[in-house]
Write a protein that holds these residues in place. Structure first.
Motif, PDB file in Angstrom:
ATOM      1  N   GLY A  10       0.819  -1.314   0.123  1.00 28.74           N
ATOM      2  CA  GLY A  10       0.128  -0.081   0.098  1.00 28.74           C
ATOM      3  C   GLY A  10       0.738   1.446  -0.157  1.00 28.74           C
ATOM      4  N   ARG A  32       1.029   1.794  -3.859  1.00 30.91           N
ATOM      5  CA  ARG A  32      -0.177   2.515  -4.180  1.00 30.91           C
ATOM      6  C   ARG A  32      -1.176   1.848  -5.152  1.00 30.91           C
ATOM      7  NH1 ARG A  32       3.591   7.738  -3.430  1.00 30.91           N
ATOM      8  NH2 ARG A  32       3.643   7.697  -1.445  1.00 30.91           N
ATOM      9  N   SER A  72      -4.691   0.460  -6.883  1.00 28.23           N
ATOM     10  CA  SER A  72      -6.096   0.951  -6.895  1.00 28.23           C
ATOM     11  C   SER A  72      -6.696  -0.084  -5.624  1.00 28.23           C
ATOM     12  CB  SER A  72      -6.600   0.541  -7.926  1.00 28.23           C
ATOM     13  OG  SER A  72      -6.890  -0.731  -8.096  1.00 28.23           O
ATOM     14  N   GLU A  73      -7.592   0.639  -5.118  1.00 23.76           N
ATOM     15  CA  GLU A  73      -8.329   0.234  -4.156  1.00 23.76           C
ATOM     16  C   GLU A  73      -8.811  -1.571  -4.485  1.00 23.76           C
ATOM     17  OE1 GLU A  73     -12.211   0.778  -1.243  1.00 23.76           O
ATOM     18  OE2 GLU A  73     -11.514   2.334  -2.335  1.00 23.76           O
ATOM     19  N   PHE A 128      -5.814  -3.541  -4.030  1.00 27.27           N
ATOM     20  CA  PHE A 128      -5.289  -3.958  -2.704  1.00 27.27           C
ATOM     21  C   PHE A 128      -6.401  -4.653  -2.087  1.00 27.27           C
ATOM     22  CE2 PHE A 128      -5.040  -2.621   1.835  1.00 27.27           C
ATOM     23  CZ  PHE A 128      -3.548  -2.758   1.873  1.00 27.27           C
ATOM     24  N   LYS A 129      -7.753  -4.665  -2.077  1.00 34.00           N
ATOM     25  CA  LYS A 129      -8.804  -5.433  -1.460  1.00 34.00           C
ATOM     26  C   LYS A 129      -8.448  -6.509  -1.962  1.00 34.00           C
ATOM     27  CE  LYS A 129     -12.412  -2.235  -0.331  1.00 34.00           C
ATOM     28  NZ  LYS A 129     -13.693  -1.699  -0.441  1.00 34.00           N
TER      29      LYS A 129
END
Length: 108
Positions: A59, A63, A65-66, A69-70
């Motif tokens: 993260g 960095r 994307s959401e 990451f999820k």
């Protein structure tokens, strides 16, 4: 023990950077490691520390994307719960593998 875990995480991180091909040179690894270490060291079990540290470093450094990451978090959590690895390095490898899979799937 805490110091040895931090050293292990940094060695695994250095190996993981080469394998994952970190592309964000502007993010300082030292700052990320310090922040992630402070967040993750209160956990008492080495694989939990490695899991937290691996996700935190992804993260912070990449960095993603959401969605990526999820996906990475869900994949790694599922694999860690299924295989119950005892070595912190194995957990880091699981997190890295999940990240690569999620990243590739988000492009396609």
């Amino acid at each position: 023990m805490v110091v040895s875990l931090m050293v292990l995480m940094m060695v695994v991180l250095a190996q993981g950077q080469a394998e994952l091909g970190f592309k964000n040179p502007s993010a300082d690894t030292g700052l990320c490691a310090t922040s992630c270490g402070a967040r993750c060291l209160p956990r008492l079990y080495a694989p939990q520390i490695a899991f937290c540290f691996g996700l935190c470093m992804i993260g912070c450094k990449l960095r993603p994307s959401e969605a990526v990451f999820k996906c990475t978090s869900g994949c790694a959590n599922s694999m860690v719960n299924s295989y119950k690895p005892t070595a912190a390095e194995r957990v880091e490898n699981i997190v890295g593998s999940c990240y690569q899979t999620c990243k590739q799937n988000s492009i396609n």
